[in-house]
Design a protein around this motif. Structure first.
Motif, PDB file in Angstrom:
ATOM      1  N   ARG A  29      36.499  97.507   6.663  1.00 48.19           N
ATOM      2  CA  ARG A  29      36.975  97.488   5.378  1.00 48.19           C
ATOM      3  C   ARG A  29      36.260  96.264   4.754  1.00 48.19           C
ATOM      4  NH1 ARG A  29      41.662  99.042   8.576  1.00 48.19           N
ATOM      5  NH2 ARG A  29      41.981  96.803   8.626  1.00 48.19           N
ATOM      6  N   VAL A  30      36.072  96.175   3.442  1.00 46.85           N
ATOM      7  CA  VAL A  30      35.354  95.363   2.657  1.00 46.85           C
ATOM      8  C   VAL A  30      36.395  94.888   1.606  1.00 46.85           C
ATOM      9  CG1 VAL A  30      33.449  94.978   1.134  1.00 46.85           C
ATOM     10  CG2 VAL A  30      33.168  96.095   3.135  1.00 46.85           C
ATOM     11  N   GLN A  31      36.471  93.465   1.515  1.00 50.87           N
ATOM     12  CA  GLN A  31      37.118  93.049   0.319  1.00 50.87           C
ATOM     13  C   GLN A  31      36.314  92.078  -0.453  1.00 50.87           C
ATOM     14  OE1 GLN A  31      40.264  92.651  -0.911  1.00 50.87           O
ATOM     15  NE2 GLN A  31      41.478  93.914   0.441  1.00 50.87           N
ATOM     16  N   LYS A  32      35.930  92.013  -1.735  1.00 49.88           N
ATOM     17  CA  LYS A  32      35.230  91.326  -2.339  1.00 49.88           C
ATOM     18  C   LYS A  32      35.967  90.326  -3.360  1.00 49.88           C
ATOM     19  CE  LYS A  32      31.095  91.922  -5.378  1.00 49.88           C
ATOM     20  NZ  LYS A  32      30.171  92.857  -5.801  1.00 49.88           N
ATOM     21  N   LEU A  33      35.303  88.997  -3.056  1.00 52.51           N
ATOM     22  CA  LEU A  33      35.780  87.730  -3.725  1.00 52.51           C
ATOM     23  C   LEU A  33      34.837  87.300  -4.854  1.00 52.51           C
ATOM     24  CD1 LEU A  33      36.955  85.927  -0.722  1.00 52.51           C
ATOM     25  CD2 LEU A  33      38.342  87.449  -2.070  1.00 52.51           C
TER      26      LEU A  33
END
Length: 122
Positions: free
Chosen positions: A32-36
């Motif tokens: 899973r990927v989260q972008k900041l």
């Protein structure tokens, strides 16, 4: 409070020069990927915090997965064993049953890895 995201690797990073922001995509073990999107002040604070964290021992040979460049499979001359050797290390002698179980496990894992989508490490 926000749910904790257990990032394992940086999947992507980019500096948006128009807004002076650092954009970082983090991936967890499940992919899973989260972008900041971090502003300059947040980046400076993060650098200060990271500099106080204990150093990673990633360069230690004990932490790295061995990736052999060559291997050999054969059979024993004087005993009924299947021989397995990686690079110049001493060979392993496996019973026929152990060799069959190893072969099955290797095929299962190879199929699982082939079907998994991994994020690219930078």
């Amino acid at each position: 409070m926000a749910e904790i995201f257990f990032a394992e690797m940086i999947a992507e990073s980019e500096v948006d020069h128009a807004t002076s922001r650092l954009e970082v995509a983090l991936s967890d073990a499940a992919g899973r990927v989260q972008k900041l999107s971090l502003g300059p002040d947040a980046v400076a604070a993060l650098v200060a915090i990271a500099s106080q964290a204990p150093r990673s021992n990633a360069s230690s040979p004990d932490r790295l997965t061995k990736l052999p460049k060559c291997y050999a499979v054969g059979h024993g001359r004087h005993e009924p064993v299947v021989m397995l050797r990686f690079e110049d290390e001493p060979a392993y002698g496996l019973s026929v049953t152990q060799a069959e179980h190893l072969a099955e496990a290797l095929l299962e894992e190879a199929e699982a890895v082939a079907d998994t989508k991994y994020c690219m490490r930078q």
